[in-house]
Design a protein around this motif. Sequence first.
Motif, mmCIF file in Angstrom:
data_model
loop_
_atom_site.group_PDB
_atom_site.id
_atom_site.type_symbol
_atom_site.label_atom_id
_atom_site.label_comp_id
_atom_site.label_asym_id
_atom_site.label_seq_id
_atom_site.Cartn_x
_atom_site.Cartn_y
_atom_site.Cartn_z
ATOM 1 N N LYS A 1 0.825 -1.202 0.000
ATOM 2 C CA LYS A 1 0.000 0.000 0.000
ATOM 3 C C LYS A 1 0.858 1.250 0.000
ATOM 4 O O LYS A 1 0.599 2.218 -0.760
ATOM 5 C CB LYS A 1 -0.902 -0.027 1.225
ATOM 6 C CG LYS A 1 -1.876 1.131 1.282
ATOM 7 C CD LYS A 1 -2.779 1.001 2.501
ATOM 8 C CE LYS A 1 -3.755 2.175 2.582
ATOM 9 N NZ LYS A 1 -4.646 2.074 3.763
ATOM 10 N N GLN A 2 1.901 1.248 0.824
ATOM 11 C CA GLN A 2 2.786 2.402 0.859
ATOM 12 C C GLN A 2 3.559 2.547 -0.449
ATOM 13 O O GLN A 2 3.772 3.673 -0.933
ATOM 14 C CB GLN A 2 3.759 2.275 2.034
ATOM 15 C CG GLN A 2 4.659 3.474 2.225
ATOM 16 C CD GLN A 2 3.855 4.719 2.565
ATOM 17 O OE1 GLN A 2 2.860 4.662 3.282
ATOM 18 N NE2 GLN A 2 4.280 5.871 2.027
ATOM 19 N N PHE A 3 3.967 1.441 -1.002
ATOM 20 C CA PHE A 3 4.654 1.487 -2.298
ATOM 21 C C PHE A 3 3.726 2.057 -3.367
ATOM 22 O O PHE A 3 4.141 2.889 -4.210
ATOM 23 C CB PHE A 3 5.114 0.080 -2.676
ATOM 24 C CG PHE A 3 5.766 -0.020 -4.016
ATOM 25 C CD1 PHE A 3 7.051 0.448 -4.226
ATOM 26 C CD2 PHE A 3 5.076 -0.569 -5.094
ATOM 27 C CE1 PHE A 3 7.653 0.360 -5.475
ATOM 28 C CE2 PHE A 3 5.677 -0.668 -6.348
ATOM 29 C CZ PHE A 3 6.958 -0.197 -6.540
ATOM 30 N N THR A 4 2.469 1.676 -3.352
ATOM 31 C CA THR A 4 1.495 2.204 -4.315
ATOM 32 C C THR A 4 1.274 3.695 -4.105
ATOM 33 O O THR A 4 1.220 4.485 -5.082
ATOM 34 C CB THR A 4 0.175 1.443 -4.174
ATOM 35 O OG1 THR A 4 0.410 0.047 -4.342
ATOM 36 C CG2 THR A 4 -0.830 1.907 -5.213
ATOM 37 N N ASN A 5 1.134 4.094 -2.838
ATOM 38 C CA ASN A 5 0.953 5.528 -2.566
ATOM 39 C C ASN A 5 2.157 6.337 -3.017
ATOM 40 O O ASN A 5 2.016 7.445 -3.586
ATOM 41 C CB ASN A 5 0.706 5.751 -1.075
ATOM 42 C CG ASN A 5 -0.606 5.154 -0.610
ATOM 43 O OD1 ASN A 5 -1.550 5.022 -1.401
ATOM 44 N ND2 ASN A 5 -0.684 4.801 0.666
ATOM 45 N N THR A 6 3.344 5.823 -2.773
ATOM 46 C CA THR A 6 4.548 6.535 -3.196
ATOM 47 C C THR A 6 4.605 6.641 -4.718
ATOM 48 O O THR A 6 4.946 7.708 -5.281
ATOM 49 C CB THR A 6 5.790 5.829 -2.653
ATOM 50 O OG1 THR A 6 5.690 5.712 -1.234
ATOM 51 C CG2 THR A 6 7.049 6.601 -3.009
ATOM 52 N N ASN A 7 4.261 5.577 -5.378
ATOM 53 C CA ASN A 7 4.264 5.608 -6.852
ATOM 54 C C ASN A 7 3.214 6.579 -7.380
ATOM 55 O O ASN A 7 3.459 7.321 -8.360
ATOM 56 C CB ASN A 7 4.016 4.217 -7.400
ATOM 57 C CG ASN A 7 5.217 3.308 -7.210
ATOM 58 O OD1 ASN A 7 6.354 3.784 -7.084
ATOM 59 N ND2 ASN A 7 4.979 2.010 -7.197
ATOM 60 N N LEU A 8 2.044 6.601 -6.753
ATOM 61 C CA LEU A 8 1.011 7.550 -7.179
ATOM 62 C C LEU A 8 1.450 8.980 -6.946
ATOM 63 O O LEU A 8 1.220 9.879 -7.782
ATOM 64 C CB LEU A 8 -0.296 7.258 -6.427
ATOM 65 C CG LEU A 8 -1.005 5.948 -6.787
ATOM 66 C CD1 LEU A 8 -2.222 5.745 -5.894
ATOM 67 C CD2 LEU A 8 -1.407 5.933 -8.260
ATOM 68 N N ALA A 9 2.110 9.207 -5.803
ATOM 69 C CA ALA A 9 2.622 10.554 -5.530
ATOM 70 C C ALA A 9 3.688 10.947 -6.546
ATOM 71 O O ALA A 9 3.734 12.111 -7.019
ATOM 72 C CB ALA A 9 3.175 10.621 -4.116
ATOM 73 N N PHE A 10 4.536 9.993 -6.868
ATOM 74 C CA PHE A 10 5.560 10.266 -7.891
ATOM 75 C C PHE A 10 4.903 10.586 -9.230
ATOM 76 O O PHE A 10 5.300 11.538 -9.923
ATOM 77 C CB PHE A 10 6.493 9.066 -8.027
ATOM 78 C CG PHE A 10 7.768 9.195 -7.246
ATOM 79 C CD1 PHE A 10 8.731 10.146 -7.596
ATOM 80 C CD2 PHE A 10 8.026 8.355 -6.188
ATOM 81 C CE1 PHE A 10 9.901 10.245 -6.877
ATOM 82 C CE2 PHE A 10 9.205 8.463 -5.466
ATOM 83 C CZ PHE A 10 10.146 9.409 -5.803
ATOM 84 N N ASN A 11 3.924 9.820 -9.598
ATOM 85 C CA ASN A 11 3.256 10.057 -10.888
ATOM 86 C C ASN A 11 2.565 11.424 -10.905
ATOM 87 O O ASN A 11 2.637 12.178 -11.913
ATOM 88 C CB ASN A 11 2.233 8.961 -11.158
ATOM 89 C CG ASN A 11 2.900 7.615 -11.414
ATOM 90 O OD1 ASN A 11 4.023 7.569 -11.943
ATOM 91 N ND2 ASN A 11 2.227 6.536 -11.056
ATOM 92 N N ALA A 12 1.912 11.733 -9.756
ATOM 93 C CA ALA A 12 1.248 13.038 -9.706
ATOM 94 C C ALA A 12 2.259 14.172 -9.767
ATOM 95 O O ALA A 12 2.064 15.189 -10.477
ATOM 96 C CB ALA A 12 0.413 13.133 -8.425
ATOM 97 N N ARG A 13 3.347 14.025 -9.036
ATOM 98 C CA ARG A 13 4.372 15.067 -9.039
ATOM 99 C C ARG A 13 5.029 15.186 -10.399
ATOM 100 O O ARG A 13 5.296 16.303 -10.890
ATOM 101 C CB ARG A 13 5.428 14.753 -7.967
ATOM 102 C CG ARG A 13 6.464 15.831 -7.801
ATOM 103 C CD ARG A 13 5.801 17.109 -7.334
ATOM 104 N NE ARG A 13 6.795 18.167 -7.113
ATOM 105 C CZ ARG A 13 6.494 19.427 -6.874
ATOM 106 N NH1 ARG A 13 5.210 19.788 -6.803
ATOM 107 N NH2 ARG A 13 7.443 20.317 -6.672
ATOM 108 N N ILE A 14 5.259 14.053 -11.004
ATOM 109 C CA ILE A 14 5.881 14.077 -12.341
ATOM 110 C C ILE A 14 4.952 14.755 -13.336
ATOM 111 O O ILE A 14 5.388 15.552 -14.195
ATOM 112 C CB ILE A 14 6.233 12.646 -12.766
ATOM 113 C CG1 ILE A 14 7.417 12.129 -11.929
ATOM 114 C CG2 ILE A 14 6.587 12.588 -14.234
ATOM 115 C CD1 ILE A 14 7.703 10.660 -12.138
ATOM 116 N N SER A 15 3.655 14.459 -13.227
ATOM 117 C CA SER A 15 2.696 15.107 -14.143
ATOM 118 C C SER A 15 2.642 16.613 -13.896
ATOM 119 O O SER A 15 2.573 17.416 -14.852
ATOM 120 C CB SER A 15 1.319 14.480 -13.975
ATOM 121 O OG SER A 15 0.819 14.720 -12.659
ATOM 122 N N GLU A 16 2.673 17.028 -12.616
ATOM 123 C CA GLU A 16 2.672 18.454 -12.310
ATOM 124 C C GLU A 16 3.921 19.131 -12.867
ATOM 125 O O GLU A 16 3.855 20.220 -13.481
ATOM 126 C CB GLU A 16 2.577 18.671 -10.808
ATOM 127 C CG GLU A 16 1.243 18.282 -10.200
ATOM 128 C CD GLU A 16 1.237 18.447 -8.683
ATOM 129 O OE1 GLU A 16 2.291 18.862 -8.144
ATOM 130 O OE2 GLU A 16 0.200 18.158 -8.063
#
Length: 401
Positions: A336-351
Amino acid sequence: MEFLGTTQNASYCGPRKTCSFNEPLDVQAPVMQECYQPYYLPGYRYLNTWRPSLFHKVSTAQICPEEGATCQGVQKPPTILPSLRAGLFCRYSPHDWDRSHEMQMRGAEASRLWAGRLIGDSMRLMQDKDQLTHQMQEGTCRNLGQRLSDIGFWKSELNYELERLLNENRGLDAIRKRLECAADEVNCPLQVALECLYHREKRIGIDLVHDNVEKNLIQEVDLLKCCQEQMRKLAQRIEIQMRDNRDAQHALERDLEDKNSAQFIDEKCFNLRNTSDCISFFHGVEKVDGTISVPETWAKFSNDNIRHSQNMRANSIRLQEEAKNLFETLSDQMWKQFTNTNLAFNARISEVTDVKNKLQMQLAKVSKREASQDRCPLCHTLTFLPWSQQHLAMLSAHPCH
């Protein structure tokens, strides 16, 4: 010295008494005993207790030749007796002879009867003792058989419990190895998370922001370290439990070895017979008490060992279930934490990508504007400044004004 034709028990050899024909004869009757005396032949012991009746009668009727009256004292027998008179003064009569033989026969008969009774008693005693010995041997065989049955029962219980305990030890050892291996494997994602944080510290200026990605990375690092600690602590608990299991295993093996030794001894005793070889007699061995327990405490000892082993197995099962639950829980949390970190990375990368694209578009516009060569409207000189800056320059510092 004994005179010829006389006996020591004759009347004239005793104390002085009056000779009278009217006095009754005091003849002592022979004494008979029915018991056998081993040191005397039957009948011969009492031969000297009675005197011959014929000679006693003749000696008491003698008349003194000198006085012509009855002798009042003891008369000495003549030194030389005539042959005719010697026949009358013999020691025993036929009746005495018959009685002597009769007494010998009676003594022999009594001895024979007593010997027969003794033989019968001996035979009955031998039969009784043989029957008693046979009964005791049968009882001992039954007791030994029951004892062997009890030993076999407890041996099977100990073997079964020992086998189950060994299986639990193997399963617990496998779980411990899995925990240690998982704790070591967590180092890789932990190192990756720390590497990400280290590289993100290289950001410059306003980009060095404490964003959601950094928060998730820090949470991931803390979670991975916590997972490692939990798994290692559980592995240590399992190691302690395995040591307790080995103690219970040692107690079971020692008890089982004692049971095997006792079974071997009892089987050897159970197979002994009266005709067996190498049977020795050990005097007083039945009085030696070398036991340390009774059947109740003996059975309780094995029962306590089995119960202790069952408790250790129950603890091992609980630890295995706890380890499995821990694996599932930590796996879910890390995933779950790995997924959240990846989602945060994806969101930050998109921003960052959107901002970058906007900046690039703006930069392209600016670059296009700069590329156009416009002249000053006052002096018709070339200027390469943007229109906003050109107006400011015209108003402030242009030399044409």
